[in-house]
Scaffold this active site. Structure first.
Site, PDB file in Angstrom:
ATOM      1  N   ASP A 117       0.880  -1.155   0.000  1.00 61.05           N
ATOM      2  CA  ASP A 117       0.000   0.000   0.000  1.00 61.05           C
ATOM      3  C   ASP A 117       0.928   1.218   0.000  1.00 61.05           C
ATOM      4  O   ASP A 117       2.115   1.099   0.305  1.00 61.05           O
ATOM      5  CB  ASP A 117      -0.870  -0.041   1.264  1.00 61.05           C
ATOM      6  CG  ASP A 117      -1.714   1.198   1.447  1.00 61.05           C
ATOM      7  OD1 ASP A 117      -2.327   1.661   0.454  1.00 61.05           O
ATOM      8  OD2 ASP A 117      -1.764   1.721   2.580  1.00 61.05           O
ATOM      9  N   ASP A 135       0.037   5.131   1.020  1.00 55.31           N
ATOM     10  CA  ASP A 135      -0.112   6.080   2.127  1.00 55.31           C
ATOM     11  C   ASP A 135      -0.154   5.348   3.463  1.00 55.31           C
ATOM     12  O   ASP A 135      -0.971   4.463   3.678  1.00 55.31           O
ATOM     13  CB  ASP A 135      -1.382   6.912   1.946  1.00 55.31           C
ATOM     14  CG  ASP A 135      -1.367   7.722   0.645  1.00 55.31           C
ATOM     15  OD1 ASP A 135      -0.261   8.051   0.170  1.00 55.31           O
ATOM     16  OD2 ASP A 135      -2.449   8.004   0.110  1.00 55.31           O
TER      17      ASP A 135
END
Length: 176
Positions: free
Chosen positions: A7, A9
């Protein structure tokens, strides 16, 4: 192929409940860029799957997102590494798409791009949605405590979820 999916952020860069809207707001987490470069230099392909509903909400445009990703690639390259495919979901939470995590569309797109099975591939995230997406395609769910990770750790986790302090700790575990 040794594939690792991340992922963005909260894992690679600092997250914000107000969204990362500019290149100036895109700030790498300590040790994250070096971790990606180390993995790359050790033969790992590192890909990214990231929800970017700020596009649908009008907080930033596609050119700004591309600038963030170009900067990320440049930082990894400066450390001697290479970042693989970056896929993003541009949709909002109510758009009914197949790509927004916790749906597994982006992970499936990465698997298709590299022509690999996702069974056992580590997907590193900081949210319940990341872990659910991993579980949906038989990836190994991996939670980091950065970003929303501590909040996520307070909730029930999918069975078998691995937990690490941060992306640097994931890299240290995977590399000899």
């Amino acid at each position: 192929m040794k594939l690792l999916i991340l992922d963005r952020d909260g894992v690679i860069n600092h997250d914000s409940d107000a969204y990362i809207k500019t290149l100036e707001e895109w700030i790498p987490m300590p040790g994250a860029i070096e971790a990606i470069a180390r993995l790359s230099k050790a033969g790992w392909t590192v890909a990214v799957a990231t929800n970017q509903s700020g596009l649908a909400r009008g907080y930033y445009d596609a050119a700004t997102l591309e600038a963030m990703h170009a900067h990320l690639r440049q930082l990894v390259a400066e450390q001697g590494g290479e970042l693989g495919l970056i896929v993003h979901c541009p949709h909002g939470p109510d758009d009914g798409c197949d790509c927004r995590k916790p749906k597994p569309g982006m992970l499936q797109a990465i698997a298709e791009h590299y022509a690999v099975s996702l069974a056992g591939v580590w997907f590193v995230g900081d949210s319940s949605g990341d872990l659910q997406a991993a579980q949906a395609v038989d990836c190994q769910p991996v939670l980091v405590k950065t970003g929303k990770g501590e909040r996520t750790l307070a909730k029930p986790l999918p069975a078998g979820t691995l937990v690490f302090e941060d992306l640097a700790a994931v890299a240290a575990h995977l590399l000899p």
